[in-house]
Motif scaffolding. Structure first.
Motif, PDB file in Angstrom:
ATOM      1  N   THR A 363      60.336  14.551  24.409  1.00 14.04           N
ATOM      2  CA  THR A 363      60.889  14.508  22.773  1.00 14.04           C
ATOM      3  C   THR A 363      60.536  13.536  22.337  1.00 14.04           C
ATOM      4  OG1 THR A 363      62.665  15.386  24.072  1.00 14.04           O
ATOM      5  CG2 THR A 363      63.453  14.471  21.663  1.00 14.04           C
ATOM      6  N   LEU A 382      58.364  26.475   8.374  1.00 15.67           N
ATOM      7  CA  LEU A 382      58.037  26.821   9.396  1.00 15.67           C
ATOM      8  C   LEU A 382      57.146  28.557   9.125  1.00 15.67           C
ATOM      9  CD1 LEU A 382      60.565  26.003  12.486  1.00 15.67           C
ATOM     10  CD2 LEU A 382      58.368  24.291  11.659  1.00 15.67           C
ATOM     11  N   ALA A 404      54.262  24.448  14.921  1.00 12.13           N
ATOM     12  CA  ALA A 404      55.671  25.171  15.865  1.00 12.13           C
ATOM     13  C   ALA A 404      54.824  25.869  16.735  1.00 12.13           C
ATOM     14  CB  ALA A 404      56.411  26.030  14.435  1.00 12.13           C
ATOM     15  N   ASP A 405      53.774  26.783  16.718  1.00 14.12           N
ATOM     16  CA  ASP A 405      53.037  27.188  17.355  1.00 14.12           C
ATOM     17  C   ASP A 405      51.917  26.147  18.225  1.00 14.12           C
ATOM     18  OD1 ASP A 405      53.362  29.516  15.793  1.00 14.12           O
ATOM     19  OD2 ASP A 405      51.339  30.043  15.222  1.00 14.12           O
ATOM     20  N   ALA A 407      53.796  23.918  19.413  1.00 19.05           N
ATOM     21  CA  ALA A 407      54.590  23.157  20.919  1.00 19.05           C
ATOM     22  C   ALA A 407      54.754  24.276  21.770  1.00 19.05           C
ATOM     23  CB  ALA A 407      55.800  22.910  19.687  1.00 19.05           C
ATOM     24  N   ALA A 408      55.084  25.562  20.875  1.00 19.65           N
ATOM     25  CA  ALA A 408      55.674  27.299  22.068  1.00 19.65           C
ATOM     26  C   ALA A 408      54.326  27.743  22.276  1.00 19.65           C
ATOM     27  CB  ALA A 408      55.883  28.347  20.924  1.00 19.65           C
ATOM     28  N   GLY A 412      57.057  23.937  24.507  1.00 23.80           N
ATOM     29  CA  GLY A 412      58.346  23.524  24.077  1.00 23.80           C
ATOM     30  C   GLY A 412      58.874  24.039  22.589  1.00 23.80           C
ATOM     31  N   GLY A 413      59.414  23.415  21.543  1.00 19.79           N
ATOM     32  CA  GLY A 413      59.038  24.218  20.397  1.00 19.79           C
ATOM     33  C   GLY A 413      59.760  22.848  19.334  1.00 19.79           C
ATOM     34  N   LEU A 414      59.760  23.098  18.445  1.00 21.81           N
ATOM     35  CA  LEU A 414      59.907  22.231  17.224  1.00 21.81           C
ATOM     36  C   LEU A 414      60.911  22.445  16.172  1.00 21.81           C
ATOM     37  CD1 LEU A 414      58.845  20.159  15.282  1.00 21.81           C
ATOM     38  CD2 LEU A 414      57.874  22.225  13.555  1.00 21.81           C
ATOM     39  N   ARG A 415      61.922  21.575  15.606  1.00 23.38           N
ATOM     40  CA  ARG A 415      62.615  21.174  15.580  1.00 23.38           C
ATOM     41  C   ARG A 415      63.022  20.521  14.131  1.00 23.38           C
ATOM     42  NH1 ARG A 415      67.382  19.077  19.157  1.00 23.38           N
ATOM     43  NH2 ARG A 415      65.745  18.425  20.391  1.00 23.38           N
ATOM     44  N   LEU A 428      60.752  16.825  17.754  1.00 22.65           N
ATOM     45  CA  LEU A 428      59.370  17.684  19.110  1.00 22.65           C
ATOM     46  C   LEU A 428      59.841  17.629  20.792  1.00 22.65           C
ATOM     47  CD1 LEU A 428      55.734  16.587  17.700  1.00 22.65           C
ATOM     48  CD2 LEU A 428      56.411  19.604  18.234  1.00 22.65           C
ATOM     49  N   ASP A 429      60.223  18.964  21.367  1.00 19.40           N
ATOM     50  CA  ASP A 429      60.574  19.273  22.482  1.00 19.40           C
ATOM     51  C   ASP A 429      59.364  19.875  23.400  1.00 19.40           C
ATOM     52  OD1 ASP A 429      63.048  18.068  21.866  1.00 19.40           O
ATOM     53  OD2 ASP A 429      63.419  20.144  21.343  1.00 19.40           O
TER      54      ASP A 429
END
Length: 432
Positions: A363, A382, A404-405, A407-408, A412-415, A428-429
């Motif tokens: 993270t 986003l 975001a793309d 990370a996906a 993962g993902g972006l918050r 960032l996860d």
């Protein structure tokens, strides 16, 4: 159990072991029954031979038994141990255990279990027929033994046989478990090596110590090499495409006046080309076995941003464990952290904070003390090309969407949240 190799092997071993032990028990029991029965037959045959040898003719021409058997079993009433000597004229002699009963059986010599005693118990019968020399008199000698004693003797020896076979089955079952486990150790080792490659701690599989798995390992290594080669070539082609498209656009922009409306179209086309090229680059196959430490990437990005930060007198606080690492390529991590840090420096006032944790997943939290954004603005930020500063500083509006793309793509993902510093917190996860 049928869903795994270990389960199938153990199930097949259990079935064949149970069948083999059952067949062994039945076969050995049959041999023991024959052995015990033959022992009783031999004992009865010895008694019958003794009776035949004791037959003699007296002075009056009568046949009598000179030396009857002295075995006490033939004196116990209804013991099942009987003997009888008879001629065509009638019974000559019989054992005391018969009392007043008679032994009746098939004519001629016979050995088998067809007899029934006076008390209804099953008997094993041996019958001999002899003709006395010089007399022409046929004598039938019958000896019996109780079938119950034969069965009891068989049960006495079958019980320890069954226990021994059960113990043997347990030992063989444990041996099968050990054998299957030892045989599949190489597969478990291969799985662990492949997990290390996927986690980025190794780039290739080591050749196993068993010859059956070496072709599989070689094919996996070849697939890893092919994956890396395809990614390198796709990136090379994408770089060439970017150069071939952007150069004519730059030349066209130079040909047009600054206030020409075509400049806006050129800028939009440049943004879209950048967006699609970056997305195509991100969507390519990821090279397995990559592992990128986070701290060096953060340090390099802050080194690039040192002049904008100095202009705003902005300070940076970094909290990153030494072992934090990203399961991917360095340039992807640089792309994500770089875009987020660039936004934080752009919108922040005087403070930038980067916090990294890697237990269990990775993270990365990047915060600033700028104006931040509302919950309704976060989804817009986003979207590709989405801008919250339509009249603000230059930029394509693609940074957060690309992050975001990416990370996906890596699972993962972006918050986007409100930071405790008052600005934006981009989280960032990512896989560790």
């Amino acid at each position: 159990m049928t869903g795994s190799i270990r389960g199938r092997l153990l199930l097949l071993a259990a079935v064949w072991l149970a069948a083999a032990l059952l067949a062994a028990f039945l076969f050995i029991s049959s041999l023991l029954r024959d052995f015990i029965t033959d022992r009783f037959d031999a004992e009865m045959a010895a008694v019958a031979d003794g009776l035949i040898a004791s037959l003699e003719m007296d002075d009056e021409g009568r046949i009598e038994l000179d030396d009857p058997p002295t075995d006490p079993r033939f004196g116990l009433p209804f013991s099942g141990w009987y003997w009888q000597v008879a001629s065509d004229a009638g019974v000559i002699a019989r054992s005391d255990s018969l009392l007043d009963g008679l032994l009746r059986g098939p004519a001629g010599a016979f050995t088998g279990g067809l007899g029934v005693g006076a008390d209804g118990a099953a008997l094993r019968v041996l019958r001999r027929q002899v003709t006395l020399p010089d007399e022409g008199v046929r004598i039938a000698v019958t000896v019996t033994a109780p079938r119950a004693q034969i069965d009891d003797s068989l049960r006495q020896i079958s019980r320890p046989l069954g226990i021994a076979l059960v113990v043997l089955g347990i030992v063989l079952a444990l041996a099968s478990v050990v054998q299957v486990t030892a045989g599949l150790t190489s597969l478990d080792r291969l799985r662990r090596d492949l997990a290390r490659v996927r986690a980025g701690t190794r780039d290739r599989l080591a050749l196993p110590d068993v010859s059956e798995l070496r072709p599989l390992t070689a094919e996996i290594n070849a697939a890893l090499d092919q994956n890396a080669d395809l990614l390198a070539r796709s990136r090379q082609h994408l770089g060439n495409l970017a150069h071939s498209l952007k150069t004519p656009l730059a030349a066209l922009a130079n040909e047009l006046p600054p206030d020409h409306r075509g400049q806006a179209l050129i800028t939009r086309m440049d943004r879209l080309i950048g967006w699609h090229l970056r997305r195509a680059r991100s969507a390519g196959p990821r090279v397995l076995g990559q592992r990128t430490p986070v701290r060096p990437v953060v340090d390099d990005i802050l080194m690039v941003l040192r002049w904008p930060m100095q202009d705003k007198d902005m300070t940076a606080r970094i909290d990153c464990p030494a072992g934090a690492a990203f399961a991917g390529e360095r340039q992807d991590l640089e792309e994500m952290i770089g875009n987020l840090c660039d936004n934080a420096v752009k919108w922040g006032r005087s403070h930038l904070a980067i916090t990294v944790s890697h237990s269990p997943a990775l993270t990365i939290r990047i915060e600033d003390d700028g104006p931040g954004m509302t919950e309704t603005d976060a989804p817009r930020a986003l979207i590709r090309g989405g801008r919250l500063d339509e009249h603000g500083a230059s930029g394509s509006g693609l940074g957060l969407a690309i992050v975001a793309d990416l990370a996906a793509l890596h699972g993962g993902g972006l918050r986007l949240e409100r930071s405790a510093m008052g600005g934006l917190a981009a989280i960032l996860d990512l896989p560790a």
